[in-house]
Design a protein around this motif. Sequence first.
Motif, short mmCIF file in Angstrom:
data_model
loop_
_atom_site.label_atom_id
_atom_site.label_comp_id
_atom_site.label_asym_id
_atom_site.label_seq_id
_atom_site.Cartn_x
_atom_site.Cartn_y
_atom_site.Cartn_z
N GLU A 78 12.83 6.10 2.44
CA GLU A 78 12.88 5.95 3.90
C GLU A 78 14.12 5.18 4.33
O GLU A 78 14.75 5.53 5.33
CB GLU A 78 11.60 5.27 4.42
N VAL A 79 14.49 4.16 3.59
CA VAL A 79 15.71 3.41 3.91
C VAL A 79 16.93 4.33 3.82
O VAL A 79 17.77 4.35 4.72
CB VAL A 79 15.88 2.19 2.98
N VAL A 80 17.02 5.11 2.74
CA VAL A 80 18.16 6.01 2.57
C VAL A 80 18.12 7.09 3.65
O VAL A 80 19.17 7.44 4.23
CB VAL A 80 18.17 6.63 1.15
N ARG A 81 16.94 7.62 3.96
CA ARG A 81 16.79 8.61 5.05
C ARG A 81 17.34 8.06 6.36
O ARG A 81 18.06 8.74 7.09
CB ARG A 81 15.31 8.94 5.24
N CYS A 82 16.98 6.83 6.69
CA CYS A 82 17.45 6.19 7.93
C CYS A 82 18.97 6.03 7.91
O CYS A 82 19.62 6.22 8.93
CB CYS A 82 16.78 4.84 8.13
N ARG A 83 19.51 5.68 6.77
CA ARG A 83 20.97 5.53 6.66
C ARG A 83 21.67 6.87 6.84
O ARG A 83 22.77 6.92 7.40
CB ARG A 83 21.33 4.90 5.32
N ILE A 84 21.06 7.94 6.37
CA ILE A 84 21.64 9.28 6.60
C ILE A 84 21.56 9.61 8.08
O ILE A 84 22.54 10.05 8.68
CB ILE A 84 20.90 10.34 5.75
N ASP A 137 0.79 -1.23 0.00
CA ASP A 137 0.00 0.00 0.00
C ASP A 137 0.82 1.28 0.00
O ASP A 137 0.26 2.37 0.01
CB ASP A 137 -0.94 0.02 1.20
N ILE A 138 2.14 1.17 0.02
CA ILE A 138 3.01 2.35 0.06
C ILE A 138 3.86 2.35 -1.21
O ILE A 138 4.46 1.34 -1.55
CB ILE A 138 3.92 2.33 1.31
N PRO A 139 3.90 3.51 -1.92
CA PRO A 139 4.71 3.55 -3.14
C PRO A 139 6.15 3.12 -2.87
O PRO A 139 6.75 3.47 -1.84
CB PRO A 139 4.65 5.02 -3.55
N ARG A 140 6.71 2.36 -3.79
CA ARG A 140 8.07 1.84 -3.61
C ARG A 140 9.09 2.95 -3.44
O ARG A 140 10.02 2.83 -2.65
CB ARG A 140 8.45 0.93 -4.77
N TRP A 141 8.91 4.06 -4.16
CA TRP A 141 9.91 5.12 -4.05
C TRP A 141 9.94 5.68 -2.63
O TRP A 141 10.99 6.03 -2.12
CB TRP A 141 9.68 6.23 -5.09
#
Length: 86
Positions: free
Chosen positions: A16-22, A7-11
Amino acid sequence: MIEFVPDIPRWRQVAEVVRCRIADGTYPPRTRVPSVVQLTSEFGVANATAHKVLRALREEGLTYTEPGLGSFVAERPHGADVEGDA
């Protein structure tokens, strides 16, 4: 690769993964974030999806782009949680 939530767009999920890594310092300030090619390879997404991820992060002020060099983490990313800030 990650297991995508339907239900959440893949982009948004990849961003979010990249945001968390930052936020956690995996990608420190002034270092490169993954390129379109790297994002498509790691997450199994289309080029257009990877471009959308990088554009969204740039628009949020988390990254900036150097033409011909790639995308980099902003010096003090806007919206990034920094421990000790209250």
